[in-house]
Design an enzyme around this catalytic site. Sequence first.
Site, PDB file in Angstrom:
ATOM      1  N   PRO A 220     -22.284 -36.513  28.236  1.00  0.00           N
ATOM      2  CA  PRO A 220     -20.940 -35.937  28.389  1.00  0.00           C
ATOM      3  C   PRO A 220     -20.910 -34.956  29.559  1.00  0.00           C
ATOM      4  O   PRO A 220     -21.856 -34.190  29.743  1.00  0.00           O
ATOM      5  CB  PRO A 220     -20.715 -35.193  27.066  1.00  0.00           C
ATOM      6  CG  PRO A 220     -21.839 -35.597  26.171  1.00  0.00           C
ATOM      7  CD  PRO A 220     -22.954 -36.044  27.025  1.00  0.00           C
ATOM      8  N   HIS A 221     -19.864 -35.080  30.331  1.00  0.00           N
ATOM      9  CA  HIS A 221     -19.725 -34.151  31.465  1.00  0.00           C
ATOM     10  C   HIS A 221     -18.261 -34.046  31.821  1.00  0.00           C
ATOM     11  O   HIS A 221     -17.490 -34.985  31.603  1.00  0.00           O
ATOM     12  CB  HIS A 221     -20.529 -34.649  32.673  1.00  0.00           C
ATOM     13  CG  HIS A 221     -20.142 -36.041  33.079  1.00  0.00           C
ATOM     14  ND1 HIS A 221     -20.849 -37.153  32.664  1.00  0.00           N
ATOM     15  CD2 HIS A 221     -19.124 -36.517  33.845  1.00  0.00           C
ATOM     16  CE1 HIS A 221     -20.275 -38.239  33.167  1.00  0.00           C
ATOM     17  NE2 HIS A 221     -19.235 -37.881  33.878  1.00  0.00           N
TER      18      HIS A 221
END
Lengths: 225, 275, 578
Positions: A135-136
């Site tokens: 996740p980013h």
Amino acid sequence: MDLTFSQIAECLSVAEPTLERWIRQGRIPVERVGGECRFNLAVLERWARDHNMHFSLSEVEQKKPPGAIADGLAEAMGRGGVHRDIGGDSINAVLKNAVARLTMLPPPVRDELYDRLVSREQLSSTGIGRGVAIPHPRSPIGGGMPIIATAFLRNPIDFKAVDDQPVFVLFMLISDSIDSHLHLLSRLAFCLRDDDFLAFLRRYPEADALFKRIATFEKRLDDRH
Amino acid sequence: MENRLLHIFRNTPLGRETFLQSIYFCSQIGLSLTVYIPLSTKFLMYFENDVVQVDLDNSYLTGPETAEAHARQLIEAAGLRAKFLTPKYFTASTLPDIPTDFDFMCCPRTISDLSSKVGLGYIGPRVRRIVGAARYPVLIPSVAYKPWQSVIVFFGGSSNAVKAFRLGLAISRRSGLPLDLYTQAEGRSRADYREGIEAAGLGQALEESVRHWYFFESGGLEENLYNVPHDALGVVGAFGHGLIRDLLFGSKMEEIQSILPNSLLIVGPKYSARF
Amino acid sequence: MPAPKPWRKFANWNFFRNDDRLLLIAIALVVGACSGLAALALNRSLAVVLHWLQPYRTQVWAFVLPGIGAALSSLFLDKIVNEGAGHGVPEVVYAVSRYGGLMRFRSSYSRLVSSFLTIGSGGSAGPEAPVVMSGAAIGSNIAKYFSLNDRQRITLVGCGAAGAIASIFNAPIAGMVFAIEVILGEWSALNIIPIAMAAVSGTEVSRILRGNQIAFEHRLFDIHLIDIAASVGLAIAAALASVLLTRTLRATHRLAGRLPVPLALRAAAGGCAVGLLGLWLPVVLGEGYHAIDEMIGGHFTAGLLIVAAAVLAKILATGLTLGSGGSGGIFAPSLVIGSLVGLTYHRLLVWAWPGADWVNEGCFALLGMAGLISGMLQAPLTGIFLIVEITGGYETILPLIIVSTIATTMSHYLEPASFYLKDLVERGQLLRPGTDRRVLADMSVRELLETDCIPVSPEMRLRDFIEVLKRSRRNYFPVNDPKTGVFLGIVYLDDIRPYLFDPLLYDAVVVGQIMHSDVAVASPDDELNDILRRMDAGRLFSMPVVSDGIFLGMVSKATLLDRYRRELMVQTCWQQGA
């Protein structure tokens, strides 16, 4: 402030021989002391403005040396830390719990980060398969060095990953610039392509062992260049 | 960018000796050689703030049909690559302009007077003008070809001497030959000279790269210069002041060149370190 | 550090350095005075020696005099000062366009002596070009003495030329206009002011030393409309005469160049031939100021045919003198030929329409001069101002303008470049400020070189090459021989794109198979003008630069455009009123 010859040339974005010629031809204001040339910054800036030329000192100073973005994966992971036992049975819940562990970030940043992570997940899942998700946020979050937080989940959950396998570990990648984002992402992807490493992750390793393993990967990468 | 040396080829035995020196110099420090075989006795060199007309002595035009073959033979024997210069611009139809954007130039002691005059203590007026105007150092080779095994810088403490020291350092590094320093003290102590070198940021180089510092506080120059190795390349700075000041005060460069038969590299007042 | 000499120091004061206008004006005054003195010295000594030789002119043996003079002048140039023949103005323009006006010190006196020998002995040539050259060289050397930069030096070269012309003709405006129109080719406030000052000081020197006299006195002219109409025909005649003169000069020069005899003998032969012509028509000898005076005053009595023959004889004599190696300019001969043409034209008119009320023949002589000067120099303003000033005849200004402009246009039509600049144009060395050619000539390949290309070796496998590709910011990769470092060819990313994604080929293909080995290369000493032409011809956007077989970098049109624009901005600053 005394600027070197090559700095002046860079500020004007011309080659050094061009600057030499301009001095010889008397096209650029310069003071000659003995055999040396001295530039007066204010005069030079005015001259550049009069000639409709771009003259910027700041750019030269800010330009990072090429090694700066080659900040290591292991360092970024060290800054992010390894977090275990993240609860939750939906993507949002997991993310919320994981972000809450990032105590090195001030609470308002954490809230913003969570919102951005969720909106990124809505775009498309960051589950890259084989039980791993990265996740980013879609755009860099400013401030500080890039960090990668490793979060092992209490129970693997459906992350809508590409191969539909339940995700058991998150690498949350938070960086301040696109450059370092891509750089770290590509290094992380290199590690995750390795089957042994994945098996190693499944054993929920200790932080030290994980970082050591990452460091050996990085060494291999650096050697290849 | 490669570094280049300009040589004006003279198709005579004497010219061969100087040419061999140039070839040796180039192969020692990795320069590319540019050869000009004169087509007429005159040419012009436009420098930054001066234009020098060189009127060559007639021996430069000897045997034009064999000149290039002779030059090529020597170059190939040394395994060097060279470029032959054909003038592109002409100030007048018989007056070619020779470019001046080189890093070195090789001049015998005189190029416009008869070569029979060649001897120690005499540097022709044209060569002087070139030294005074050029941005590059001028190599004045010894009369007969002789390889050199070390580099010696004549350090008198002036800013030009610092430039000469820098150049000597670069040559010694590029050629892998040892570097010596020579100082004939003029009422100052060794520490004073050292201070000057350190102020120029060369203190570390002095410690690490200089093999021996010949330092003389007494004795005549002629006597002391005997200590300079016979097979060393001398690097010496030259002032740009005019004839009158030279006559009144003399100049170290003049004295050295009149005593020492070694090949000398003269760093003129307009020299800007690009090498 | 060598201390600057104290008397040079004032040029280093900040006050002057930051704004060099005052400094330039001060030095320009000195330059103008010095070149004015040089011009005057030649002019006076010519007058003395011509006067002194006058009694012997009628002797038959006198025809050898110009021969001896020309031979001596040629020997002096060739052996003593080691300079080429020619009148020198192209050399000045060449120095200005290519080397920031750098000139040799010897040029400041060599042409004075040699042209004195040529003209004084009776050769048909003018003293103006030699004084322009020496004035320019004086300006250049004064600039050198003060270590001025190129721009300032060029202005001072112009000052020297202006001072010389202003002094020799007592004509400040003509001097100014000549320097700007012919020598510098750049009208800017930075140039005009110092040059005007130099013209003033040159003229003043001349006025102090020989009095304020107008070069060619004349009666008042009463000009009617019919004369103005007739001047159109005169302009055409003058243009034709100027083209004839130009071609004769070149033809004699070419023919003399083929003679297998030493320079001095060649010059002597030409001089003797001029001497023989002079026995029959003395008007062809010398610089001819006296003859001009007579013609303008209306005292030239010879008939139509003699005058017409004199035009041709003077053209021939000038060709012989200068073409064979004598030293001097074409300015004064042009004036003589011009007035002869004017006279011929006037006599033809009178013969054809005897009833019409024509103006005095002196006026036509004057207009003819303007026509010929404008035609030769292709500089109409110089022609107009010069004639107005040397004759003091402002009432002729209207026909003068007509003749000058038409003659310039006509001769430009037949000879695309003026006599002074023809050589330079043919060699491609006329680089007027602010032109494309000049901008390109100023920049060099070394300034545009892009050196951030990663060299590869021909044995490299595609797999390794892709690693190099990852690190590179460029689309082309020079291939060098790993042992000798010799440039072998170049790999273009565009060509190998299809193979990049086929892992089967990674080990099967080596760089040597995908490189282009027959690429067009440039040398670092090539002119950008040529490189661009070759790029255009081959539709290339970039070219590798190779010297002695070693790859140095790339030149590309993209960088060139960027730098070209910068250069243009820097070179044309004054036009933006900066």
